[in-house]
Design a protein around this motif. Structure first.
Motif, PDB file in Angstrom:
ATOM      1  N   LEU A  83       0.813  -1.213   0.000  1.00 43.31           N
ATOM      2  CA  LEU A  83       0.000   0.000   0.000  1.00 43.31           C
ATOM      3  C   LEU A  83       0.847   1.263   0.000  1.00 43.31           C
ATOM      4  CD1 LEU A  83      -2.793  -1.103   2.484  1.00 43.31           C
ATOM      5  CD2 LEU A  83      -2.688  -1.377  -0.008  1.00 43.31           C
ATOM      6  N   ARG A  84       2.102   1.138   0.389  1.00 44.26           N
ATOM      7  CA  ARG A  84       3.004   2.287   0.369  1.00 44.26           C
ATOM      8  C   ARG A  84       3.820   2.240  -0.926  1.00 44.26           C
ATOM      9  NH1 ARG A  84       6.442   2.034   5.474  1.00 44.26           N
ATOM     10  NH2 ARG A  84       5.846  -0.176   5.485  1.00 44.26           N
ATOM     11  N   ILE A  85       3.351   3.012  -1.888  1.00 43.84           N
ATOM     12  CA  ILE A  85       4.006   3.098  -3.189  1.00 43.84           C
ATOM     13  C   ILE A  85       4.283   4.571  -3.463  1.00 43.84           C
ATOM     14  CG2 ILE A  85       3.832   2.596  -5.651  1.00 43.84           C
ATOM     15  CD1 ILE A  85       1.640   0.523  -4.914  1.00 43.84           C
ATOM     16  N   LEU A  86       5.555   4.892  -3.620  1.00 43.94           N
ATOM     17  CA  LEU A  86       5.939   6.261  -3.968  1.00 43.94           C
ATOM     18  C   LEU A  86       6.208   6.287  -5.466  1.00 43.94           C
ATOM     19  CD1 LEU A  86       6.563   9.135  -2.973  1.00 43.94           C
ATOM     20  CD2 LEU A  86       8.948   8.408  -2.664  1.00 43.94           C
ATOM     21  N   VAL A  87       5.368   7.013  -6.201  1.00 37.78           N
ATOM     22  CA  VAL A  87       5.435   7.049  -7.659  1.00 37.78           C
ATOM     23  C   VAL A  87       6.313   8.214  -8.103  1.00 37.78           C
ATOM     24  CG1 VAL A  87       4.103   7.406  -9.769  1.00 37.78           C
ATOM     25  CG2 VAL A  87       3.182   5.963  -7.922  1.00 37.78           C
ATOM     26  N   MET A  88       7.260   7.919  -8.981  1.00 38.42           N
ATOM     27  CA  MET A  88       8.138   8.945  -9.534  1.00 38.42           C
ATOM     28  C   MET A  88       7.707   9.221 -10.970  1.00 38.42           C
ATOM     29  SD  MET A  88      10.878   8.858  -7.190  1.00 38.42           S
ATOM     30  CE  MET A  88      12.485   8.723  -7.931  1.00 38.42           C
ATOM     31  N   GLU A  89       7.449  10.469 -11.270  1.00 36.37           N
ATOM     32  CA  GLU A  89       7.091  10.831 -12.643  1.00 36.37           C
ATOM     33  C   GLU A  89       8.250  10.567 -13.603  1.00 36.37           C
ATOM     34  OE1 GLU A  89       4.058  14.642 -12.180  1.00 36.37           O
ATOM     35  OE2 GLU A  89       6.050  14.916 -13.027  1.00 36.37           O
ATOM     36  N   PRO A  90       7.966  10.060 -14.805  1.00 34.37           N
ATOM     37  CA  PRO A  90       8.995  10.086 -15.853  1.00 34.37           C
ATOM     38  C   PRO A  90       9.239  11.534 -16.268  1.00 34.37           C
ATOM     39  CG  PRO A  90       6.887   9.418 -16.777  1.00 34.37           C
ATOM     40  CD  PRO A  90       6.693   9.507 -15.281  1.00 34.37           C
TER      41      PRO A  90
END
Length: 219
Positions: free
Chosen positions: A124-131
């Motif tokens: 549930l802990r997902i840190l999304v990095m933008e391309p």
């Protein structure tokens, strides 16, 4: 995003995440932003006994991460730091589908599948990095017609799935204005230099907390 004692943090993505890791060594973190983040946390918070794994592979698109998601899940991560999407743009340059609605629908379906499967596995802990892409060489500016739409898709999905995001495209382009694109991504507008990797790592660390206290020390 809050860290917990003995968290296993997995960096999952493409070449920006892989960046020099030895695939024959499952503990190798490479020498990019993943190594900077892990080193910072390990040094400043030894009592938390964090562990780290890098599962980035150069050239991967979102569909490739879906194909090998079990490789990530087998590690039983508590947190995933996810960075993928630029190859969905880069590898499509010059094709008829580039920037098309059909392409964006395909991308959204693949990214949604990835987030769905990660959450279904209890992550549930997902840190999304933008391309991101920086405007050097100049032809990289032509990528915006495809990349900008994909970034908006990722932002919508982050909100829908209740995740957190590092808006790297804007942040990296701001630094390019201040200091030059080459300083952060060399000659291709995508792969970080030492300064670029350190900048990305700092932006990740800024968004991590322990007991709701931001990790204020810079990498």
């Amino acid at each position: 995003m809050q860290l917990k004692r003995e968290d296993h943090i997995v960096f999952f993505g493409d070449s920006i995440t892989e960046w020099g890791r030895d695939k024959a060594d499952p503990t190798s973190l490479g020498h990019g932003y993943a190594n900077f983040v892990a080193g910072h946390l390990a040094y400043h918070y030894p009592q938390y006994a964090f562990t780290f794994s890098n599962r980035g592979i150069g050239g991967d698109k979102v569909a490739n991460l879906n194909e090998r998601i079990q490789e990530c899940l087998n590690l039983k991560p508590d947190m995933v730091i996810l960075m993928v999407g630029i190859n969905d743009v880069w590898h499509n340059v010059g094709r008829e589908s580039f920037g098309s609605q059909t392409e964006q629908k395909r991308f959204e379906a693949e990214y949604r599948k990835l987030l769905t499967n990660l959450q279904a596995a209890g992550i549930l802990r997902i840190l999304v990095m933008e391309p991101f892409v920086l405007p050097h060489p100049l032809d990289r500016q032509d990528w915006r017609v495809d990349l900008d739409a994909k970034i908006q898709i990722i932002r919508r999905l982050v909100m829908e799935f209740g995740l957190e995001i590092v808006p790297l495209d804007g942040l990296m382009n701001e630094q390019a204005v201040l200091h030059s694109a080459q300083y952060y991504t060399g000659d291709d507008g995508v792969h970080p230099t030492l300064a670029g990797a350190a900048f990305i790592a700092n932006e990740v660390v800024k968004r991590l907390t322990i007991s709701d206290v931001p990790l204020s020390k810079e990498v």
